[in-house]
Write a protein that holds these residues in place. Sequence first.
Motif, PDB file in Angstrom:
ATOM      1  N   GLU A  86      15.097  23.891  15.821  1.00  0.00           N
ATOM      2  CA  GLU A  86      16.175  23.049  16.774  1.00  0.00           C
ATOM      3  C   GLU A  86      15.104  22.535  17.971  1.00  0.00           C
ATOM      4  OE1 GLU A  86      16.755  26.319  15.727  1.00  0.00           O
ATOM      5  OE2 GLU A  86      18.637  26.722  16.614  1.00  0.00           O
ATOM      6  N   ASP A  87      14.421  23.298  18.333  1.00  0.00           N
ATOM      7  CA  ASP A  87      13.625  22.858  19.613  1.00  0.00           C
ATOM      8  C   ASP A  87      12.555  21.848  19.442  1.00  0.00           C
ATOM      9  OD1 ASP A  87      15.066  24.790  20.869  1.00  0.00           O
ATOM     10  OD2 ASP A  87      13.479  26.349  20.897  1.00  0.00           O
ATOM     11  N   GLU A  88      12.477  21.636  18.054  1.00  0.00           N
ATOM     12  CA  GLU A  88      11.386  20.720  17.703  1.00  0.00           C
ATOM     13  C   GLU A  88      12.090  19.164  17.593  1.00  0.00           C
ATOM     14  OE1 GLU A  88       8.132  21.273  17.143  1.00  0.00           O
ATOM     15  OE2 GLU A  88       8.618  23.180  18.087  1.00  0.00           O
ATOM     16  N   LEU A  89      13.473  19.108  17.687  1.00  0.00           N
ATOM     17  CA  LEU A  89      14.016  17.906  17.762  1.00  0.00           C
ATOM     18  C   LEU A  89      13.828  17.068  18.894  1.00  0.00           C
ATOM     19  CD1 LEU A  89      17.162  19.119  15.640  1.00  0.00           C
ATOM     20  CD2 LEU A  89      15.525  17.392  14.690  1.00  0.00           C
ATOM     21  N   THR A  90      13.993  15.869  18.823  1.00  0.00           N
ATOM     22  CA  THR A  90      13.863  15.151  20.007  1.00  0.00           C
ATOM     23  C   THR A  90      14.578  13.595  19.606  1.00  0.00           C
ATOM     24  OG1 THR A  90      12.545  13.915  21.491  1.00  0.00           O
ATOM     25  CG2 THR A  90      11.674  13.953  19.463  1.00  0.00           C
ATOM     26  N   THR A  91      15.112  13.122  20.783  1.00  0.00           N
ATOM     27  CA  THR A  91      15.605  11.864  20.548  1.00  0.00           C
ATOM     28  C   THR A  91      15.118  10.763  21.045  1.00  0.00           C
ATOM     29  OG1 THR A  91      18.014  10.779  20.660  1.00  0.00           O
ATOM     30  CG2 THR A  91      17.395  12.080  22.594  1.00  0.00           C
ATOM     31  N   THR A  92      15.782   9.430  20.914  1.00  0.00           N
ATOM     32  CA  THR A  92      15.111   8.370  21.557  1.00  0.00           C
ATOM     33  C   THR A  92      15.052   8.210  23.007  1.00  0.00           C
ATOM     34  OG1 THR A  92      17.212   7.193  21.054  1.00  0.00           O
ATOM     35  CG2 THR A  92      15.405   6.579  19.373  1.00  0.00           C
ATOM     36  N   ASN A  93      14.038   7.267  23.406  1.00  0.00           N
ATOM     37  CA  ASN A  93      13.881   7.181  24.941  1.00  0.00           C
ATOM     38  C   ASN A  93      15.480   6.443  25.447  1.00  0.00           C
ATOM     39  OD1 ASN A  93      13.384   6.370  27.481  1.00  0.00           O
ATOM     40  ND2 ASN A  93      11.819   4.800  26.886  1.00  0.00           N
ATOM     41  N   PRO A  94      16.059   7.405  26.522  1.00  0.00           N
ATOM     42  CA  PRO A  94      17.360   6.602  26.912  1.00  0.00           C
ATOM     43  C   PRO A  94      17.244   5.283  27.401  1.00  0.00           C
ATOM     44  CG  PRO A  94      16.748   8.852  27.956  1.00  0.00           C
ATOM     45  CD  PRO A  94      15.766   8.589  27.011  1.00  0.00           C
ATOM     46  N   GLY A  95      16.026   5.218  27.973  1.00  0.00           N
ATOM     47  CA  GLY A  95      15.630   3.688  28.706  1.00  0.00           C
ATOM     48  C   GLY A  95      15.330   2.741  27.493  1.00  0.00           C
ATOM     49  N   ALA A  96      15.238   2.913  26.411  1.00  0.00           N
ATOM     50  CA  ALA A  96      15.009   1.888  25.451  1.00  0.00           C
ATOM     51  C   ALA A  96      16.155   1.514  24.317  1.00  0.00           C
ATOM     52  CB  ALA A  96      13.825   2.492  24.630  1.00  0.00           C
ATOM     53  N   LYS A  97      17.482   1.536  24.876  1.00  0.00           N
ATOM     54  CA  LYS A  97      18.385   1.475  24.092  1.00  0.00           C
ATOM     55  C   LYS A  97      18.656   0.011  23.573  1.00  0.00           C
ATOM     56  CE  LYS A  97      21.830   5.080  25.271  1.00  0.00           C
ATOM     57  NZ  LYS A  97      20.748   6.234  24.874  1.00  0.00           N
ATOM     58  N   LYS A  98      18.157  -0.972  24.095  1.00  0.00           N
ATOM     59  CA  LYS A  98      18.455  -2.388  23.758  1.00  0.00           C
ATOM     60  C   LYS A  98      17.628  -2.555  22.385  1.00  0.00           C
ATOM     61  CE  LYS A  98      19.074  -5.260  27.669  1.00  0.00           C
ATOM     62  NZ  LYS A  98      17.993  -6.074  28.487  1.00  0.00           N
ATOM     63  N   THR A  99      18.314  -3.252  21.514  1.00  0.00           N
ATOM     64  CA  THR A  99      17.594  -3.645  20.289  1.00  0.00           C
ATOM     65  C   THR A  99      17.724  -5.022  20.245  1.00  0.00           C
ATOM     66  OG1 THR A  99      18.094  -1.587  19.043  1.00  0.00           O
ATOM     67  CG2 THR A  99      17.465  -3.393  17.717  1.00  0.00           C
ATOM     68  N   TYR A 100      16.845  -5.826  19.747  1.00  0.00           N
ATOM     69  CA  TYR A 100      16.915  -7.450  19.689  1.00  0.00           C
ATOM     70  C   TYR A 100      16.844  -7.924  18.276  1.00  0.00           C
ATOM     71  CZ  TYR A 100      15.576  -7.264  24.605  1.00  0.00           C
ATOM     72  OH  TYR A 100      15.709  -7.000  26.260  1.00  0.00           O
ATOM     73  N   ILE A 101      17.651  -9.368  18.069  1.00  0.00           N
ATOM     74  CA  ILE A 101      17.660 -10.006  16.852  1.00  0.00           C
ATOM     75  C   ILE A 101      16.812 -11.182  17.163  1.00  0.00           C
ATOM     76  CG2 ILE A 101      19.031 -10.846  14.963  1.00  0.00           C
ATOM     77  CD1 ILE A 101      21.077  -8.694  15.800  1.00  0.00           C
ATOM     78  N   LEU A 102      15.846 -11.456  16.252  1.00  0.00           N
ATOM     79  CA  LEU A 102      15.129 -12.749  16.373  1.00  0.00           C
ATOM     80  C   LEU A 102      16.105 -13.859  15.990  1.00  0.00           C
ATOM     81  CD1 LEU A 102      12.303 -13.768  17.421  1.00  0.00           C
ATOM     82  CD2 LEU A 102      11.749 -13.950  14.786  1.00  0.00           C
ATOM     83  N   HIS A 103      16.227 -15.059  16.753  1.00  0.00           N
ATOM     84  CA  HIS A 103      16.846 -16.108  16.122  1.00  0.00           C
ATOM     85  C   HIS A 103      16.261 -17.398  16.677  1.00  0.00           C
ATOM     86  CE1 HIS A 103      20.048 -18.482  15.101  1.00  0.00           C
ATOM     87  NE2 HIS A 103      20.536 -19.019  16.171  1.00  0.00           N
ATOM     88  N   GLN A 104      15.963 -18.300  15.871  1.00  0.00           N
ATOM     89  CA  GLN A 104      15.045 -19.348  16.195  1.00  0.00           C
ATOM     90  C   GLN A 104      13.929 -19.049  17.028  1.00  0.00           C
ATOM     91  OE1 GLN A 104      18.121 -22.038  17.362  1.00  0.00           O
ATOM     92  NE2 GLN A 104      18.649 -22.422  14.992  1.00  0.00           N
ATOM     93  N   ARG A 105      13.169 -17.911  16.737  1.00  0.00           N
ATOM     94  CA  ARG A 105      11.862 -17.481  17.313  1.00  0.00           C
ATOM     95  C   ARG A 105      12.449 -17.007  18.934  1.00  0.00           C
ATOM     96  NH1 ARG A 105      10.470 -18.101  12.762  1.00  0.00           N
ATOM     97  NH2 ARG A 105       8.314 -18.930  12.046  1.00  0.00           N
ATOM     98  N   LEU A 234      17.359  10.749  15.577  1.00  0.00           N
ATOM     99  CA  LEU A 234      16.722  12.008  16.108  1.00  0.00           C
ATOM    100  C   LEU A 234      15.401  12.203  15.280  1.00  0.00           C
ATOM    101  CD1 LEU A 234      19.083  14.795  15.927  1.00  0.00           C
ATOM    102  CD2 LEU A 234      18.425  13.877  17.926  1.00  0.00           C
ATOM    103  N   THR A 235      14.338  12.802  15.589  1.00  0.00           N
ATOM    104  CA  THR A 235      13.163  13.113  14.791  1.00  0.00           C
ATOM    105  C   THR A 235      12.517  14.268  15.340  1.00  0.00           C
ATOM    106  OG1 THR A 235      11.045  12.260  13.719  1.00  0.00           O
ATOM    107  CG2 THR A 235      11.448  11.870  16.057  1.00  0.00           C
ATOM    108  N   PHE A 236      11.436  14.825  14.787  1.00  0.00           N
ATOM    109  CA  PHE A 236      10.652  15.866  15.222  1.00  0.00           C
ATOM    110  C   PHE A 236       9.504  15.561  16.196  1.00  0.00           C
ATOM    111  CE2 PHE A 236      13.090  16.937  11.464  1.00  0.00           C
ATOM    112  CZ  PHE A 236      13.642  18.166  11.705  1.00  0.00           C
ATOM    113  N   LYS A 237       9.373  16.189  17.262  1.00  0.00           N
ATOM    114  CA  LYS A 237       8.403  15.919  18.163  1.00  0.00           C
ATOM    115  C   LYS A 237       6.751  15.927  17.495  1.00  0.00           C
ATOM    116  CE  LYS A 237      10.679  18.479  21.709  1.00  0.00           C
ATOM    117  NZ  LYS A 237      10.708  20.003  22.201  1.00  0.00           N
TER     118      LYS A 237
END
Length: 489
Positions: A86-105, A234-237
Amino acid sequence: MRRIGNPDRIVIIGGGISGLSSAFYLQREAERRGRELEITIVDSAPVFGGKINTLQRDGFVIEKGPDSFLARKLAIIDLATELGLEDELTTTNPGAKKTYILHQRKLFPMPAGLVLGIPTEIAPFVKTGLLSWGGKLRALMDLVLPVRKEQTDESLGGFLERRVGNQVMRRIAEPLLAGIYAGDLKKLSLQATFPQFAASERKHGSLIRGMQHNRKAVAAAGALPVVAKGGTFLTFKGGLSTLVNALDRALSKTERRLGTKVVEIKRNTDRSPRENSDDLSAEAQARYEIMLDSGEILHADRIVMTAPAYNAAELLEPLTDCSELRAINYVSVANVVLAFDKATFGIDFDGSGFVVPRSEGLHITACTWTSNKWLHTSPSDKVLLRCYVGRSGDEESVKLPDAELIKAVRRDIEETMGIKAEPAFVEITRLPRSMPQYPVGHVTNMKQLRDRFEQELPGVWITGAAFDGVGLPDCIRQGKEAAQAIFKD
Ligand code: FAD
């Protein structure tokens, strides 16, 4: 499960996460019941893990296969907990929540409230520049369109087009879901991939309303363990190989044959029932003989088959019809990881990366800003990018020679993000025929296949990514189900 005299011998074919989880839960169940089992895992690769492969290089944690898992699918968290990780688990950076989609470059932020590509918040969806007004109106028609009467399976793409229109399907859903299947949504089974979509239509008369309801229900339930509440993924450190290594240690009593391939399975049809056969050698009593390319023959009462469908079909076709396995096509993909020095990189990321619709005509299908999404993956003065290549109908790039592939990827990242910096190093991983494409009718096909096996190949249990879910938690759940099914016999 019978146990008279000798322990049951189980051979697990494939030492990926499905095979390892099957072995772990079989061993645990046997211990709980005070039963003796002889488990042997065979894998043609020299190490356990299958698609999971973490590389530690120059202070970076680089995933060459899967990189994380969905936190709400608890089978993997349960397993990690049982292994003391359990202590090895880690989550995504809370400051990187945005995901982008490319559209017409151009990179457009994914509108807030999008769940698996389906809008659950109307205002941000209406404001996005990703779709035309016609595309947005067409999507919102889902709220009033009639419900499909037939209950039979259909394609995921056909369903999405029918409910929310072609623009949402092609510009948003397909690139987002490509990370899971690298698939052509028009060829994937709805029932086998997102049965919750069909259920939403049936229950709420609309996909959007159904997904809004599901989102609220998940939030209200609040039943996730603390560790799963940190983020969607989640993933492992130390990378996903942490899980494989812990399973390897936990399976110390399990026999293993690594770097050797199963080349043939023979059924021992004149086998006498074990309970009446004290005079027979253990070999003569076994239901199956498993030939390895090393020349060794393993004897098994039961087989858990976790190899990809095409490998499984090759081995089992001489014994029974495997047409359902042959119907599962596999897509080849590659990923190209680029490491940079922050000092010369010149760009700051405010999110986790972007996905690329087919219509953009690029080599890359997505790019993860790995060092920003997963803070544990890189030294603080470095930048790590992971670019994905290959999807159904577009697998040629995967075969490009290294130098050309790197050139193509660097051209794409320059065009989309203006990155001109020279990478400190590049890691290429090709995964030929690695992404199973569940065809329309897959759920029924698999039931039919399992029924046939029960009749014609008693003791053979087929499971894994080809069967009922490709995600790591799904594979672990299936491993657990394999153990339960075997103990039910
Ligand atoms: P495998 O890992 O394929 O294991 C099967 C094993 O069988 C292999 O090791 C193979 O060597 C062995 N084998 C085959 N034939 C024989 C034979 N004849 N004799 C002996 N051994 C044999 N899932 C997620 O949840 N999150 C992700 O981020 C994610 N990303 C992914 C990225 C990529 C590029 C890919 C390809 C998949 C990704 N997945 C992800 C899906 C997930 O990684 C896989 O579905 C899962 O790892 C499959 O595990 P498995 O044990 O069923 O199969």
